[in-house]
Design a protein around this motif. Structure first.
Motif, short mmCIF file in Angstrom:
data_model
loop_
_atom_site.label_atom_id
_atom_site.label_comp_id
_atom_site.label_asym_id
_atom_site.label_seq_id
_atom_site.Cartn_x
_atom_site.Cartn_y
_atom_site.Cartn_z
N ASP A 111 -61.26 -64.11 -44.68
CA ASP A 111 -60.59 -63.17 -43.79
C ASP A 111 -61.64 -63.19 -42.54
N ARG A 112 -62.99 -63.30 -42.44
CA ARG A 112 -63.79 -63.29 -41.40
C ARG A 112 -63.67 -64.72 -40.68
N LEU A 113 -63.59 -65.81 -41.33
CA LEU A 113 -63.39 -67.01 -40.72
C LEU A 113 -62.06 -67.18 -39.80
N GLY A 156 -60.30 -70.87 -30.76
CA GLY A 156 -61.00 -71.69 -29.68
C GLY A 156 -62.44 -71.94 -29.96
N VAL A 157 -63.10 -71.16 -30.85
CA VAL A 157 -64.31 -71.32 -31.34
C VAL A 157 -64.49 -72.75 -32.26
N PRO A 158 -65.51 -73.55 -31.80
CA PRO A 158 -65.63 -74.77 -32.84
C PRO A 158 -65.97 -74.42 -34.14
N LEU A 159 -65.63 -74.97 -35.22
CA LEU A 159 -65.49 -74.73 -36.44
C LEU A 159 -66.99 -74.31 -37.20
N LEU A 160 -68.01 -74.97 -36.84
CA LEU A 160 -69.52 -74.74 -37.35
C LEU A 160 -69.70 -73.48 -36.78
N ASN A 161 -69.51 -73.07 -35.38
CA ASN A 161 -70.05 -72.09 -34.89
C ASN A 161 -68.95 -70.63 -35.56
N ALA A 162 -67.74 -71.21 -35.61
CA ALA A 162 -66.86 -69.98 -36.36
C ALA A 162 -67.35 -69.72 -37.82
N LEU A 163 -67.80 -70.71 -38.50
CA LEU A 163 -68.19 -70.44 -39.81
C LEU A 163 -69.59 -69.95 -39.89
N PHE A 164 -70.38 -70.13 -38.86
CA PHE A 164 -71.71 -69.14 -38.94
C PHE A 164 -71.44 -67.79 -38.53
N ALA A 204 -61.44 -72.89 -49.24
CA ALA A 204 -60.18 -72.37 -48.80
C ALA A 204 -60.07 -71.77 -47.46
N ALA A 205 -61.25 -71.15 -47.16
CA ALA A 205 -61.13 -70.82 -45.63
C ALA A 205 -61.15 -71.85 -44.57
N VAL A 206 -62.00 -72.83 -44.67
CA VAL A 206 -61.91 -74.12 -43.77
C VAL A 206 -60.65 -74.62 -43.87
N ARG A 234 -58.06 -72.31 -41.82
CA ARG A 234 -58.24 -72.53 -40.52
C ARG A 234 -57.87 -73.69 -39.71
N THR A 235 -58.13 -74.71 -40.40
CA THR A 235 -58.14 -76.19 -39.72
C THR A 235 -56.49 -76.71 -40.13
#
Length: 211
Positions: free
Chosen positions: A80-82, A88-96, A143-145, A148-149
């Protein structure tokens, strides 16, 4: 208007539950650190935390669950957080960003986590359960990634992202455990920056030894 006493009751109960849970974790870690895992019982942990064994089992299924901390308190999942991070936030930044609340909680409980890491190192029988928990966490991240993608969760990409993110967190925690001058959040952020660079080799930080 709601009844103030009634509205406040759930908050008091939650705090009391958290205090009991924390007391059980602290007692389990302290006793096992002193005696070793095989020489501590649930009854002894309960007594040290001033609760009954029945209360212990209201919080943890086993002694090992108490040592590793049990499930995190209720709250938004990494999934849910991801998904809540702007697209528009890049994936690694969003995951962090999605992982940040968990990292901050670990940082806030530094003394407990340092003791936990020492107990795990001294009691290798805990490793299989720790590995199993890591795999569950990585499955949730996969599952979250994927969500999102839009990439299928059985594809290599979300699995590789989840695995490398987990490795970055674990490596940062081990570094944090031996470095009093660094915050865990800063270490994890640095690790994610390195991942985001494609693991580009950095410039040397020390003089090359002349042969």
């Amino acid at each position: 208007m709601g009844n103030t006493a009634t509205d406040a009751a759930p908050g008091r109960r939650d705090r009391k539950k958290r205090q009991t849970r924390d007391a059980l974790v602290a007692a389990a870690l302290r006793l096992v650190d002193e005696r070793g895992r095989d020489h501590v019982t649930v009854e002894e942990i309960s007594e040290a935390a001033d609760v009954s064994p029945r209360t212990f089992f209201n919080y943890f299924a086993t002694k090992d669950d108490a040592l590793l901390g049990g499930p995190l308190p209720d709250g938004p999942s990494i999934h849910d957080r991801l998904l809540a991070v702007p697209a528009g936030v890049p994936l690694l930044n969003a995951l962090f960003e999605a992982m940040q609340p968990d990292i901050e909680q670990i940082q806030a409980e530094r003394d407990v986590w340092l003791l936990r890491l020492r107990v795990i190192k001294s009691n290798p029988s805990l490793l299989p359960l720790l590995v199993a928990r890591g795999e569950c966490a990585e499955e949730e991240t996969v599952a979250a990634v994927a969500a999102r993608t839009g990439i299928a969760p059985d594809s290599l990409f979300p699995q590789l992202v989840a695995t490398t993110a987990g490795a970055a967190l674990r490596t940062s925690m081990m570094r944090w455990a031996t470095d009093d001058n660094r915050d865990l959040l800063d270490l994890v952020r640095e690790a994610f920056v390195i991942l985001g660079s494609g693991l580009t080799e950095p410039a040397p930080t020390h003089e090359e030894v002349t042969r």
